[in-house]
Scaffold this active site. Sequence first.
Site, mmCIF file in Angstrom:
data_model
loop_
_atom_site.group_PDB
_atom_site.id
_atom_site.type_symbol
_atom_site.label_atom_id
_atom_site.label_comp_id
_atom_site.label_asym_id
_atom_site.label_seq_id
_atom_site.Cartn_x
_atom_site.Cartn_y
_atom_site.Cartn_z
ATOM 1 C CE LYS A 95 -3.442 2.637 2.409
ATOM 2 N NZ LYS A 95 -3.796 3.097 3.749
ATOM 3 N N GLY A 156 -8.758 10.793 9.198
ATOM 4 C CA GLY A 156 -9.043 11.146 10.584
ATOM 5 C C GLY A 156 -10.241 12.059 10.780
ATOM 6 C CB ALA A 182 -8.512 8.054 4.309
ATOM 7 N N GLY A 183 -11.207 8.415 6.053
ATOM 8 C CA GLY A 183 -12.364 9.283 6.242
ATOM 9 C C GLY A 183 -13.655 8.553 6.583
ATOM 10 C CG ASN A 204 -6.326 0.976 11.391
ATOM 11 O OD1 ASN A 204 -6.723 0.384 12.389
ATOM 12 N ND2 ASN A 204 -5.058 1.292 11.248
ATOM 13 C CB THR A 205 -8.960 5.353 12.794
ATOM 14 O OG1 THR A 205 -7.691 5.457 12.172
ATOM 15 C CG2 THR A 205 -8.960 6.146 14.074
#
Lengths: 255, 369, 66
Positions: A95, A156, A182-183, A204-205
């Site tokens: 990645k 994030g 992301a996001g 992930n987050t």
Amino acid sequence: MLKIADKTFRSRLFGGTGKFASSAVMNEALDASGSEMITVALRRVDLADPDDDIMSVLDRDKYWFLPNTAGARDAEEAIRLANLARAVGGTNWLKLEVTPDPRTLLPDPVETLKATELLVKDGFIVLPYMNADPILSLRLQDVGAATVMPLGAPIGTNQGVLMQSMIEIIIDQAQVPVVVDAGLGAPSHAAHAMEMGADAVLVNTAIAVAGDPVAMGRAFAMAVEAGRMAYEAGLGISGKSAAASSPEVGLGFLQ
Amino acid sequence: MSPFTVPDFSEFQALIHTPTSTDVEAVLARDKLHINDLATLLSPAASEMLPALAARSAVITGQRFGHTIQLYAPVYVSSFCANKCVYCGFSAENKIERRVLTLDEVEVEMNILADQGFNHILLVSGEAPAKVGVDYLAELARRTRARFAAITIEVQPLSTEEYRTLFEAGITGVAVYQETYDRGVYDAVHLSGNKADYDYRLKVPARVAEAGMREVGIGFLMGLADWRSEGFALGLHLQWLRKHFWRTNLTVSFPRMRPAEGAFDPPQPTGEKELTQLLLALRIFDHDVGLVLSTREEKRYRNGMIGLGPTRYSAGSCTAPGGYANPDLAGEQFSVGDHRDLQTVCDSIRKRGHDPVCKDWDATFQKGL
Amino acid sequence: MNIFCNGKERQIAEGTVVSDLLSSLNLSPETVVVECNTMIVKPDEYSKFVLPEDAKLELIRFVGGG
């Protein structure tokens, strides 16, 4: 089934291994998410804690590892990390992340394209993280990217598929799988991306920092599956064209 | 990259013939269409719903292209042809007086059109490389490119390298029609010459795009085979080209065979209604494709279609080599249905609330010229 | 003699090979990649690769990341 390069995946949810409270929670949450491909980063070994090794707590038969180049600020740094990843992991999958701005962590399009081209020539399977730019997506595809990974929103921010219009074009044009990365802060965001026709999402987050990461892993799995099913079922009338419909046009001139 | 192939027509008959009016309505309400939706728009059920198709197509065309119609004129440079094609006036075995214009003569033709206000010229020839080859076309482009915004060609298929040479000389686009996507019909009407090879011809648009041309035009001759199936096959071709050559602008032309004097009788004749459905379906399927209506169609029809889907019209066309300088010349490829000159066509476009555009790009901006 | 290992100075005996260093650090060779003066050392060379004076070593492994 999702096919990337020569590998097929049943799950369209890719997981991450960062920010979990413990390896035990990470393992359980990844299991609940059904992910088959998970990202890992590269760092110096902590010489004070030589047994702290993520590879020893994750089942390599269960997960396909996707090393990232997190932290790279230009193509040269990313290529160095890629070679290290290949050496340590025995995988040529990558990645690619090139993020020169530490504040926003937005990907650098110029360096990403450059690195993708060089890495593909060197035998890597490159999955580049990119801004939701349709032309960049085509250029990356042209130089041999195995997927494109546009961001849904700045990383994030948990804003969901903020880049909807651009990602729609990317999906429409792509010949390689489109993975929204992301996001995505909530399962509904993931479902939204999948309903639009994304081939997969990477989360992930949102899972790692949830109150209950295991339950959230499962929630994302369900959302991704629901979104994909809805896409395949064919979504109905959208507001835009319904509003654009106009009264029928007379064709009296036809003979 | 694996080459584009056309499935046997029998494989998609169900897609075209089973949709109901409800299916058509559902497709008209959607923004993004699947190739199967094109089949629905080409269905017999959709044939009964042309006003609804026209409404949708008009909205899409307005959003994407604005209220404009581009204009061009063809220049026929040669009627020599090495192919035997049963439907064509230039076919090798036809006893017509053949002409190939000298470069000077073509320039005279092009200057006449430039004086009338044309900025986009389509150079047309029969397929006879010995008469009109790459050198001829390249030299012509070099001589004339400064005076035109776009010079496109409709000639015999060339190699990628040759297309690249022409692009560098100033040719901006290439039209090459498959004539029919139905392999059996194709073989039956293309008796001999290079054109007799269906697969060879099918690969040409990809070569044009690969060579870097700004525009590729595709199409089929309406009247040779089942037009609904042809339209679906064309849609597949369009989709394939879009996926593989995202830098290339794509256009579709609709050469519809009209009963010619004593010549070829189209086996599956089509009328304006069929042409309209095909054109509207393609617009609704592909919002960005350029749709070209030539002077084969009559004034009444071309006026009526303004704003509903087409983006480009030819005007003032003469289809015999040298015909602009010598209007009485015989030997035209097909007979023209709309004889109005450029100014008259522009006036009627304006009268219908559209802006006639004679250029949308200046070749002079192209690097290397 | 002196080397730099993950940025920190370290004393090792002359003639130390990579595998010696890894075992002295309690690191199993298959979990790390060793970079010596920005060149990756191949695992099958660990037992013969003698660390040079002032070598800049990076010992890298996978960690959690998204």
